[in-house]
Design a protein around this motif. Structure first.
Motif, mmCIF file in Angstrom:
data_model
loop_
_atom_site.group_PDB
_atom_site.id
_atom_site.type_symbol
_atom_site.label_atom_id
_atom_site.label_comp_id
_atom_site.label_asym_id
_atom_site.label_seq_id
_atom_site.Cartn_x
_atom_site.Cartn_y
_atom_site.Cartn_z
ATOM 1 N N ALA B 70 44.263 38.316 36.461
ATOM 2 C CA ALA B 70 43.271 37.406 35.885
ATOM 3 C C ALA B 70 42.929 36.282 36.856
ATOM 4 N N GLY B 71 43.910 35.884 37.650
ATOM 5 C CA GLY B 71 43.711 34.797 38.604
ATOM 6 C C GLY B 71 42.674 35.114 39.672
ATOM 7 N N LEU B 73 40.231 37.710 39.252
ATOM 8 C CA LEU B 73 39.102 38.476 38.711
ATOM 9 C C LEU B 73 38.042 37.551 38.107
ATOM 10 N N ARG B 74 36.758 37.791 38.414
ATOM 11 C CA ARG B 74 35.680 36.986 37.833
ATOM 12 C C ARG B 74 34.723 37.861 37.034
ATOM 13 N N ILE B 75 35.225 38.994 36.549
ATOM 14 C CA ILE B 75 34.482 39.846 35.621
ATOM 15 C C ILE B 75 35.375 40.031 34.392
ATOM 16 N N PRO B 76 34.839 40.519 33.275
ATOM 17 C CA PRO B 76 35.642 40.626 32.056
ATOM 18 C C PRO B 76 36.892 41.480 32.230
ATOM 19 N N PHE B 77 37.950 41.039 31.592
ATOM 20 C CA PHE B 77 39.271 41.630 31.782
ATOM 21 C C PHE B 77 39.866 41.953 30.402
ATOM 22 N N LEU B 95 47.116 34.020 29.324
ATOM 23 C CA LEU B 95 47.379 34.583 30.647
ATOM 24 C C LEU B 95 46.078 34.895 31.393
ATOM 25 N N GLY B 96 44.939 34.849 30.678
ATOM 26 C CA GLY B 96 43.656 35.058 31.340
ATOM 27 C C GLY B 96 42.903 36.308 30.910
ATOM 28 N N ALA B 97 43.367 36.978 29.859
ATOM 29 C CA ALA B 97 42.615 38.131 29.337
ATOM 30 C C ALA B 97 41.382 37.626 28.586
ATOM 31 N N ASP B 98 40.324 38.458 28.548
ATOM 32 C CA ASP B 98 39.121 38.106 27.793
ATOM 33 C C ASP B 98 39.006 38.918 26.518
#
Lengths: 195, 251
Positions: B70-71, B73-77, B95-98
């Motif tokens: 996630a740190g 990535l700048r697209i949906p996760f 944690l950064g999931a979308d």
């Protein structure tokens, strides 16, 4: 200092990750005292409207947002709750504009509207500097704000809707700049350079 | 209409990306962070991360790895594997999931879909459904494809839509790893039955398979793992091909 409003509903971590590409001067908080000292605010949003309004009230930040005079960027749900009312959970919203938020018609299209949509932008809006028209941004929403005089970018899924808006110091984007690759990072950069 | 999406999937086992055939015979495919970065550069529209061993070994998702991916990535996760209650959603978003993908847990507790949609919005709730053919009918399988629930495939898809899921990630186990194309018949009928976006998974072997999933079955997105991991097909080349064939993709 940029304040990211942390009201327990949303992909706040994703927004923080994207902002860290631009600046280290960020604080994530739900404390009105901390937020009121920030030079600009971001209201993220993955969530449900009535739940979000309830959480903002519980954190005591509803009036702080309504009366804020620094640039504020609402993302997705954060933009929608700038409206007067939302059909999502039938809730009153912040009322920064008279426009209500409606649900997409499932009989006419795939709902949620999920994915990258071509967005028609108003080049006069500073938020869209250095971006081309028909840029793709990432959207994920079942509700929309109809196009009105505050609309600065729009999309169509059969129904035209507001992809971005501006009301004085309040900016809103229906799409997720934090998840729209380099074009999204440019939007965040433009917002950071507003003041 | 949004552009059609191409979604690489990272199946994670013991912290490494793996790829198998029909859910077994797993082989190592590399480092998750490296692959994630490469895929975003190549034009991936989203990334899916599935901890494929989490559910049956009762292990929680590898939090550190999710955070690391996630740190960068700048697209949906989208993250899934071993998600069992609403607290897992909060943990994964932190944690950064979308989006969060649910599989075994919603068969056991269907109400989890509604609860999560109410708190985080439908668009963050992905119902990952594994179907396989048994006695000429499609049934829903769980626990990484090892257990037949006896639930009919289309019935379950309709049910998750009614409960508030925002998207269906449909994996055809009968096709997975065979490289003989997506299960067009199932996908087409599914699109007629539910109003949700559908991600096709299982069976991609060449570029034509993606094209027909979009044109014949009406899928909103195509997911694949092995084809991209081992460099047989680049996402850029695939999207250029689809664009030439008249499919709207983000280039």
């Amino acid at each position: 200092m940029t304040g990211v409003i942390d009201y327990g509903a949303g992909n706040t971590a994703s927004v923080m990750n994207a902002l860290s590409d631009i600046t280290k001067d960020i604080v994530k908080s739900s404390d009105p005292e901390v937020l009121s000292k920030c030079g600009r605010l971001i209201l993220p949003g993955v969530g449900e409207a009535s739940f979000a309004m309830k959480r903002l009230a519980e954190c005591g930040i509803t009036s702080l947002i309504k009366t804020c005079d620094v640039p504020l960027l609402g993302i997705c749900l954060g933009m929608q709750i700038m409206g007067s009312f939302s059909e999502e959970g039938d809730t009153h919203c912040l009322g920064l504009t008279n426009t209500p938020v409606k649900r997409f018609d499932e009989s006419k299209m795939t709902v949620p509207n999920m994915g990258w949509c071509k967005t028609k932008i108003n080049n006069n809006c500073k938020l869209f500097q250095n971006l081309k028209n028909d840029q793709y941004f990432y959207f994920a929403h079942s509700y929309y704000m109809p196009v009105s005089e505050i609309t600065t970018a729009l999309c169509s899924t059969g129904t035209e809707f507001t992809a971005a808006l501006r009301i004085n110091n309040f900016y809103g984007v229906q799409f997720h700049p934090e998840k729209s690759g380099s074009a999204g990072i440019q939007i965040l950069k433009n917002f950071m350079e507003l003041c | 209409m949004p552009a059609k999406r191409i979604i690489p999937c990272l199946d994670i086992k013991d912290g490494r990306v793996v790829k198998g055939t029909n859910f077994v015979n797993l082989r190592d495919a590399g480092d998750a962070v490296e692959l994630a970065l490469r895929y975003e550069e190549e034009g991936a529209d989203e990334l899916v991360f599935l901890d494929i061993t989490a559910s049956h070994e009762k292990r929680k998702i590898l939090a550190d790895l999710v955070k690391e991916v996630a740190g960068v990535l700048r697209i949906p996760f989208t993250v899934g594997g071993g998600v069992s209650d609403i607290r897992d959603f909060e943990l994964l978003f932190n944690l950064g999931a979308d989006k969060v993908s649910l599989n075994s847990a919603i068969v056991k507790t269907p109400g989890l879909i509604t609860e999560a949609a109410r708190q985080f919005g439908s668009q963050a709730v992905v119902a990952a459904i594994d179907v396989n053919l048994a006695d000429n009918s499609y049934f829903v399988f769980v626990k990484g494809g090892r257990e037949n629930t006896g639930i009919e495939g289309f019935d379950w898809c309709r049910r998750v839509a009614d409960l508030g899921a925002g998207e269906i990630l449909l994996t055809s186990m009968n096709k997975d790893g065979t490289r003989s194309g997506y299960d067009l018949g199932f996908l087409k009928k599914l699109k007629e039955l539910v109003p949700l976006p559908v991600i096709a998974s299982g069976g991609a072997g060449n570029m034509e398979h993606f094209l027909e999933a979009f044109t014949v079955a009406g899928a909103d997105a195509c997911l694949t793992a092995g084809l991209f991991h081992f460099g047989e097909l680049s996402i850029t080349d695939l999207k250029l091909y689809l664009s030439r064939k008249g499919i709207e993709v983000r280039l």
